[in-house]
Design a protein around this motif. Structure first.
Motif, PDB file in Angstrom:
ATOM      1  N   LEU A  94       0.832  -1.200   0.000  1.00  0.00           N
ATOM      2  CA  LEU A  94       0.000   0.000   0.000  1.00  0.00           C
ATOM      3  C   LEU A  94       0.870   1.255   0.000  1.00  0.00           C
ATOM      4  N   ASP A  95       1.940   1.233   0.780  1.00  0.00           N
ATOM      5  CA  ASP A  95       2.865   2.359   0.849  1.00  0.00           C
ATOM      6  C   ASP A  95       3.492   2.624  -0.523  1.00  0.00           C
ATOM      7  N   LEU A  96       3.875   1.563  -1.226  1.00  0.00           N
ATOM      8  CA  LEU A  96       4.455   1.714  -2.563  1.00  0.00           C
ATOM      9  C   LEU A  96       3.483   2.424  -3.501  1.00  0.00           C
ATOM     10  N   PHE A  97       2.258   1.931  -3.584  1.00  0.00           N
ATOM     11  CA  PHE A  97       1.315   2.483  -4.547  1.00  0.00           C
ATOM     12  C   PHE A  97       0.823   3.876  -4.156  1.00  0.00           C
ATOM     13  N   LYS A  98       0.698   4.156  -2.869  1.00  0.00           N
ATOM     14  CA  LYS A  98       0.300   5.505  -2.430  1.00  0.00           C
ATOM     15  C   LYS A  98       1.446   6.494  -2.631  1.00  0.00           C
ATOM     16  N   THR A  99       2.688   6.011  -2.575  1.00  0.00           N
ATOM     17  CA  THR A  99       3.828   6.875  -2.885  1.00  0.00           C
ATOM     18  C   THR A  99       3.848   7.181  -4.376  1.00  0.00           C
ATOM     19  N   TYR A 100       3.508   6.186  -5.174  1.00  0.00           N
ATOM     20  CA  TYR A 100       3.442   6.365  -6.631  1.00  0.00           C
ATOM     21  C   TYR A 100       2.379   7.402  -6.987  1.00  0.00           C
ATOM     22  N   ASP A 101       1.190   7.273  -6.389  1.00  0.00           N
ATOM     23  CA  ASP A 101       0.107   8.226  -6.640  1.00  0.00           C
ATOM     24  C   ASP A 101      -0.835   8.196  -5.435  1.00  0.00           C
ATOM     25  N   GLU A 102      -0.966   9.326  -4.768  1.00  0.00           N
ATOM     26  CA  GLU A 102      -1.819   9.404  -3.566  1.00  0.00           C
ATOM     27  C   GLU A 102      -3.260   9.023  -3.851  1.00  0.00           C
ATOM     28  N   THR A 103      -3.698   9.174  -5.097  1.00  0.00           N
ATOM     29  CA  THR A 103      -5.089   8.861  -5.433  1.00  0.00           C
ATOM     30  C   THR A 103      -5.281   7.391  -5.799  1.00  0.00           C
ATOM     31  N   PHE A 104      -4.224   6.595  -5.694  1.00  0.00           N
ATOM     32  CA  PHE A 104      -4.308   5.173  -6.038  1.00  0.00           C
ATOM     33  C   PHE A 104      -5.369   4.520  -5.151  1.00  0.00           C
ATOM     34  N   GLY A 105      -6.388   3.961  -5.773  1.00  0.00           N
ATOM     35  CA  GLY A 105      -7.477   3.329  -5.034  1.00  0.00           C
ATOM     36  C   GLY A 105      -8.472   2.726  -6.003  1.00  0.00           C
ATOM     37  N   PRO A 106      -9.631   2.284  -5.500  1.00  0.00           N
ATOM     38  CA  PRO A 106     -10.628   1.639  -6.353  1.00  0.00           C
ATOM     39  C   PRO A 106     -10.958   2.470  -7.593  1.00  0.00           C
ATOM     40  N   GLY A 107     -10.944   1.788  -8.745  1.00  0.00           N
ATOM     41  CA  GLY A 107     -11.233   2.438 -10.011  1.00  0.00           C
ATOM     42  C   GLY A 107     -10.005   2.988 -10.721  1.00  0.00           C
ATOM     43  N   TYR A 108      -8.888   3.106 -10.002  1.00  0.00           N
ATOM     44  CA  TYR A 108      -7.656   3.639 -10.584  1.00  0.00           C
ATOM     45  C   TYR A 108      -7.113   2.658 -11.621  1.00  0.00           C
ATOM     46  N   ARG A 109      -6.597   3.192 -12.698  1.00  0.00           N
ATOM     47  CA  ARG A 109      -6.005   2.366 -13.751  1.00  0.00           C
ATOM     48  C   ARG A 109      -4.537   2.735 -13.896  1.00  0.00           C
ATOM     49  N   LEU A 149      -6.608  -7.353 -14.613  1.00  0.00           N
ATOM     50  CA  LEU A 149      -6.038  -6.921 -15.882  1.00  0.00           C
ATOM     51  C   LEU A 149      -7.196  -6.477 -16.766  1.00  0.00           C
ATOM     52  N   GLU A 150      -7.231  -5.188 -17.044  1.00  0.00           N
ATOM     53  CA  GLU A 150      -8.344  -4.637 -17.815  1.00  0.00           C
ATOM     54  C   GLU A 150      -8.075  -4.694 -19.318  1.00  0.00           C
ATOM     55  N   ASN A 151      -6.817  -4.451 -19.691  1.00  0.00           N
ATOM     56  CA  ASN A 151      -6.472  -4.450 -21.106  1.00  0.00           C
ATOM     57  C   ASN A 151      -5.135  -5.158 -21.268  1.00  0.00           C
ATOM     58  N   GLU A 152      -5.185  -6.345 -21.827  1.00  0.00           N
ATOM     59  CA  GLU A 152      -3.976  -7.155 -21.976  1.00  0.00           C
ATOM     60  C   GLU A 152      -2.997  -6.535 -22.975  1.00  0.00           C
ATOM     61  N   ARG A 153      -3.511  -5.916 -24.004  1.00  0.00           N
ATOM     62  CA  ARG A 153      -2.668  -5.320 -25.042  1.00  0.00           C
ATOM     63  C   ARG A 153      -1.803  -4.186 -24.485  1.00  0.00           C
ATOM     64  N   THR A 154      -2.407  -3.326 -23.644  1.00  0.00           N
ATOM     65  CA  THR A 154      -1.654  -2.198 -23.081  1.00  0.00           C
ATOM     66  C   THR A 154      -1.115  -2.502 -21.684  1.00  0.00           C
ATOM     67  N   ASN A 155      -1.406  -3.712 -21.173  1.00  0.00           N
ATOM     68  CA  ASN A 155      -0.993  -4.122 -19.827  1.00  0.00           C
ATOM     69  C   ASN A 155      -1.517  -3.148 -18.770  1.00  0.00           C
ATOM     70  N   THR A 156      -2.789  -2.788 -18.892  1.00  0.00           N
ATOM     71  CA  THR A 156      -3.432  -1.853 -17.982  1.00  0.00           C
ATOM     72  C   THR A 156      -4.242  -2.625 -16.943  1.00  0.00           C
ATOM     73  N   TYR A 157      -4.018  -2.275 -15.681  1.00  0.00           N
ATOM     74  CA  TYR A 157      -4.714  -2.905 -14.567  1.00  0.00           C
ATOM     75  C   TYR A 157      -5.695  -1.922 -13.947  1.00  0.00           C
ATOM     76  N   LYS A 158      -6.770  -2.462 -13.414  1.00  0.00           N
ATOM     77  CA  LYS A 158      -7.783  -1.665 -12.717  1.00  0.00           C
ATOM     78  C   LYS A 158      -7.811  -2.101 -11.260  1.00  0.00           C
ATOM     79  N   VAL A 159      -7.880  -1.129 -10.358  1.00  0.00           N
ATOM     80  CA  VAL A 159      -7.933  -1.402  -8.924  1.00  0.00           C
ATOM     81  C   VAL A 159      -9.381  -1.692  -8.541  1.00  0.00           C
TER      82      VAL A 159
END
Length: 195
Positions: free
Chosen positions: A90-105, A157-167
């Motif tokens: 959680l610390d890693l992802f919140k450091t990456y972006d404070e808004t990291f949470g449900p719905g974040y891609r 994994l929301e989009n395999e082609r772009t390797n985009t993940y959804k929280v």
């Protein structure tokens, strides 16, 4: 006394999914998982009673469901060690972006690029190495973290082609875990003298 409980036909599917320790989130990219969430919402009381009869507690969080159980002490210690891991994640992802949470891609590659220019993020990612055996490469560490988050239904994994993940909404569970930790500061004098 004969007690009948009105439960849905998908109860077996719900049990199979939840007993693996997975979360069912309302914002899943999978239509099947969203349907399971809706079923849990519609039959929450009946399913809670039904699952309690076999030793499982159906828990509802903020837009997600999961099972909990009473655990022996040894398992509790393992959970504490696991909590350390989740705190680091959680610390890693919140450091990456404070808004990291449900719905974040996001794309893991973006986090790696940011880690190359952000020393704090780099240190957080390097700190996760201790949770994996002999992982020297940041990309491998991040890949393992993302793989674990997908396995535990916190990401999809929301989009395999772009390797985009959804929280997923289940991310609230991790946030709630961290928020529930109370740290009390020690004062030099445990009490004040009144004169």
């Amino acid at each position: 006394m004969n007690l009948t409980i009105d439960i849905p036909d998908t109860t077996g599917l719900l049990f199979d999914y939840l007993q693996k320790g997975l979360f069912i989130s309302s914002n899943s990219t999978s239509e099947d998982v969203r349907r399971l969430y809706d079923t849990l919402d519609d039959y929450q009381e009946a399913l809670s009673l039904y699952f309690s009869q076999i030793g499982y507690t159906l828990e509802k969080g903020n837009e997600y469901y999961y099972f909990s159980r009473q655990e022996p002490r040894a398992t509790l210690e393992q959970k504490i060690l696991r909590a350390y891991y989740w705190i680091d994640v959680l610390d890693l992802f919140k450091t990456y972006d404070e808004t990291f949470g449900p719905g974040y891609r996001f794309q893991p590659e973006q986090l790696l690029v940011e880690a190359n220019i952000n020393a704090v993020l780099q240190n957080k990612l390097d700190g996760l190495r201790k949770h994996f055996s002999d992982k020297d490469i940041r990309k491998e560490v991040l890949d393992n973290v993302v793989r674990q988050l997908v396995k535990d239904a916190f990401l999809e994994l929301e989009n395999e082609r772009t390797n985009t993940y959804k929280v997923m909404s289940a991310w609230h569970y991790l946030e709630r875990l961290i928020e529930s930790i109370n740290i009390y500061e020690e004062t030099e004098e445990p009490y004040e003298k009144t004169e």
